[in-house]
Write a protein that holds these residues in place. Structure first.
Motif, PDB file in Angstrom:
ATOM      1  N   ARG A 135      43.270 -31.475  12.428  1.00  0.00           N
ATOM      2  CA  ARG A 135      44.117 -30.643  11.579  1.00  0.00           C
ATOM      3  C   ARG A 135      45.506 -31.257  11.511  1.00  0.00           C
ATOM      4  N   ARG A 136      45.696 -32.092  10.527  1.00  0.00           N
ATOM      5  CA  ARG A 136      47.015 -32.667  10.323  1.00  0.00           C
ATOM      6  C   ARG A 136      47.719 -31.892   9.240  1.00  0.00           C
ATOM      7  N   GLY A 137      49.024 -31.940   9.243  1.00  0.00           N
ATOM      8  CA  GLY A 137      49.786 -31.253   8.212  1.00  0.00           C
ATOM      9  C   GLY A 137      50.021 -29.798   8.549  1.00  0.00           C
ATOM     10  N   ARG A 138      50.403 -29.057   7.548  1.00  0.00           N
ATOM     11  CA  ARG A 138      50.745 -27.650   7.719  1.00  0.00           C
ATOM     12  C   ARG A 138      49.482 -26.828   7.964  1.00  0.00           C
TER      13      ARG A 138
END
Length: 163
Positions: free
Chosen positions: A25-28
């Protein structure tokens, strides 16, 4: 070969990079809509806040706000007004005198309501004809085809019983 499968070394891909888990889970993080957020948006819409201001206050993008709260953004004032009427009516049932006066004032401001679900028998035929939309040529032909003419009879009678 035995040391390739041992659990001591970190897992590496064929380029020598560390193997990441499948659901990285990368990012926002994704936005989670809940009842508190809905109430938050509804109250601010009823107070006249802009979408941009609400989104900034929530810490989300305007697109995210519109995606998850379109119903609340469109009808926020109606929801809040209905909720206030529900609370007011509950207090009236309990016998709270100021609430009775306040509910009477609100209903007097609203004025007489238009009759709903009026029976079809009470409608004027003239009004119904005026409201009927004009029909096109095709529709008129289809309606005309459904009407049986008076001179329509047995086909054998027209042939003179020749068979």
């Amino acid at each position: 070969m035995a040391d390739q499968n041992s659990g001591d070394k970190p897992d590496l891909d064929m380029f020598g990079n560390k193997v990441l888990p499948i659901r990285d889970r990368r990012g926002r993080p994704s936005f989670k809509k809940d009842k508190d957020n809905q109430d938050f948006v509804v109250v601010r819409v009823a107070a006249g806040w802009t979408h941009k201001r609400i989104a900034e206050d929530m810490g989300v993008d305007e697109k995210t706000l519109r995606k998850h709260f379109s119903r609340e953004l469109e009808n926020g004032a109606v929801f809040v007004d209905g909720l206030m009427l529900d609370v007011l009516f509950k207090r009236v049932r309990e016998g709270h005198t100021p609430s009775i006066r306040q509910l009477r004032e609100r209903l007097a401001e609203a004025g007489p309501m238009a009759p709903r679900n009026k029976p079809a028998e009470l409608e004027d035929d003239e009004d119904a004809e005026e409201k009927a939309a004009p029909i096109g040529k095709k529709e008129q032909r289809l309606q005309d085809a459904q009407v049986i003419p008076d001179d329509y009879g047995d086909i054998f009678a027209k042939m003179g019983r020749r068979h």
